[in-house]
Enzyme design. Structure first.
Site, short mmCIF file in Angstrom:
data_model
loop_
_atom_site.label_atom_id
_atom_site.label_comp_id
_atom_site.label_asym_id
_atom_site.label_seq_id
_atom_site.Cartn_x
_atom_site.Cartn_y
_atom_site.Cartn_z
N ARG A 43 -10.86 0.58 14.73
CA ARG A 43 -10.90 1.26 13.43
C ARG A 43 -11.90 0.52 12.55
O ARG A 43 -13.07 0.42 12.90
CB ARG A 43 -9.51 1.30 12.78
CG ARG A 43 -8.46 2.08 13.54
CD ARG A 43 -7.18 2.30 12.74
NE ARG A 43 -6.77 1.12 11.96
CZ ARG A 43 -5.57 0.99 11.41
NH1 ARG A 43 -4.66 1.94 11.53
NH2 ARG A 43 -5.26 -0.10 10.71
N MET A 53 10.67 24.52 2.32
CA MET A 53 9.86 23.71 1.42
C MET A 53 10.71 22.88 0.46
O MET A 53 10.39 21.72 0.18
CB MET A 53 8.90 24.59 0.62
CG MET A 53 7.96 23.80 -0.28
SD MET A 53 6.80 24.83 -1.20
CE MET A 53 5.75 25.43 0.12
N LYS A 66 0.85 -1.20 0.00
CA LYS A 66 0.00 0.00 0.00
C LYS A 66 0.88 1.25 0.00
O LYS A 66 2.08 1.19 0.29
CB LYS A 66 -0.90 0.01 1.24
CG LYS A 66 -0.16 0.10 2.56
CD LYS A 66 -1.12 0.08 3.74
CE LYS A 66 -0.34 0.21 5.06
NZ LYS A 66 -1.24 0.25 6.23
N TYR A 102 14.87 30.27 7.75
CA TYR A 102 13.77 31.08 8.27
C TYR A 102 13.80 31.19 9.80
O TYR A 102 13.99 30.19 10.50
CB TYR A 102 12.43 30.49 7.85
CG TYR A 102 12.15 30.57 6.38
CD1 TYR A 102 12.18 31.79 5.70
CD2 TYR A 102 11.86 29.43 5.65
CE1 TYR A 102 11.92 31.87 4.34
CE2 TYR A 102 11.59 29.49 4.28
CZ TYR A 102 11.63 30.72 3.64
OH TYR A 102 11.37 30.80 2.29
#
Length: 380
Positions: free
Chosen positions: A138, A320, A40, A272
């Site tokens: 779940r 990013m 998956k 940053y």
């Protein structure tokens, strides 16, 4: 000096290591127990199609995906054999799943209604596996609702609409040795199996074991085990042991080319927010990977990187598309390979090291590597 000219970054996937992991996992199974390779989420970020092929070559006899779309993509690529998918929602492609000979998980009456309607349209029975919620909370059918679901499935089977091929569940805490829920879930599972089989279900497979249970709970192996993270050479939990303890080898190595090296003075802010300020005159290296590529921002100031044979760490915030490492005055050439993680036997960090730096699990580290990073499959 190792360089990788022309490559911004790459995730190298060692299919020989993957095949070795499959064989190591199969060696833990008793006679009559098969192994499902869970592929998956694009094989946990490793590339579903080449991983599926390699796993089947090495001895896996089942494949597993979460969504039907993942499973159908494998069928479209020519993957045969037993293929199960378990995360269905209303309106999903049940008929396509039937026609592709998928094993489809059913946790409630709504799903049974949809799959039987699709079977009527397809003109052939659906292969379904009933999922029991034994305590994870779940997906899966609660014990109180199990008799109704089993009865309805047997009615549909008698009408030629379905074949109940499996009964299954999933552990909540198998990666925590000794957790009381493990024995409790096994007891509930055995009880729900007994009810279904007494009612007339004759499953091909019964399964509850994930990677952790495959490695540590032979009593939970039943007819089939579902191995996900262990397939990729990562321990389900540091508390269980290292990959080496289980004869496993990490499959993915993530690296990038150093994009820039420059000298800066003492007191220079980096990235940053200037959360990192150089403690003295030094050199900085720019690594062209960021959180858009799956590098966790939570690992800012902590993520480990091997550059030119020396372990460094992220200096300042992960941005990013890039982050910076303090090279301590060293001046590797642009294009030098920076290794973020790999097997760890060449001095490089591992995915588990990054998980600790980011306060998460190694599953997330490998799975989140984005599509801008090409997967390069070797030893195929």
């Amino acid at each position: 000096m190792q360089t990788s000219a022309g490559l911004r970054a790459r995730a190298e996937v060692d299919l020989a290591a993957l095949r070795g992991n499959v064989r190591a996992l199969c060696s833990r199974l008793g006679p009559g127990t098969a192994l499902m390779a869970v592929v998956k989420s694009d094989a946990y970020g490793h590339g579903a199609l080449p991983v599926a092929r390699a796993a089947l070559e090495a001895g896996a006899t089942w494949l597993g995906t979460a969504t039907p779309h993942e499973a159908l993509a494998l069928r479209a690529a020519g993957i045969g054999g037993r293929l199960m998918c378990w995360l269905w929602t209303p309106g999903d492609p049940w008929r396509e799943g039937i026609e592709a000979d998928l094993d489809m998980s059913v946790s409630g009456l709504w799903a049974l209604r949809e799959v039987t309607a699709a079977a009527r349209e397809a003109g052939r029975p659906a292969r379904i596996q009933l999922k029991a919620d034994t305590g994870l909370g779940r997906n899966g059918c609660q014990p109180a609702d199990w008799p109704e679901l089993v009865g309805a499935a047997l009615t549909a089977q008698a009408a030629g609409l379905v074949e109940v091929t499996g009964l299954w569940s999933h552990f909540a805490c198998a990666d925590e040795p000794g957790h009381p829920s493990i024995a409790a879930q096994l007891d509930v599972f055995r009880g729900m199996l007994a009810y279904a089989e007494k009612a007339g279900v004759r499953p091909e497979v019964r399964h509850i074991a994930n990677s952790a249970a495959t490695l540590t709970l032979p009593e939970a192996h039943f007819d089939l085990v579902r191995t996900g993270i262990a397939l990729y050479g990562i321990s389900p939990s540091p508390g269980l042991g290292t990959p080496e303890d289980f004869g496993l080898r990490p499959v993915m190595t993530l690296s990038a080319s150093v994009a820039l090296v420059k000298q800066v003075p003492e007191g220079h802010g980096v990235s940053y927010g200037h959360h990192y300020v150089t403690p003295g005159e030094t050199t900085l290296g720019l690594i062209p990977l960021g959180y858009a590529d799956g590098i966790p921002r939570h690992a800012s100031d902590r993520g480990p990187v091997l550059v030119d044979g020396v372990r460094r760490r992220v200096a300042g915030r992960v941005a990013m598309d890039q982050f910076v490492v303090d090279l301590g005055g060293d001046t590797p050439a642009p294009g030098t390979t920076a290794v973020l993680f790999g097997p760890g036997d060449r001095g490089e960090p591992t995915a588990e090291d990054w998980a600790r730096a980011a306060g998460t699990i190694a599953y997330e580290i490998v799975t989140r590597i984005g599509s801008r990073v090409p997967r390069v499959h070797v030893n195929g």
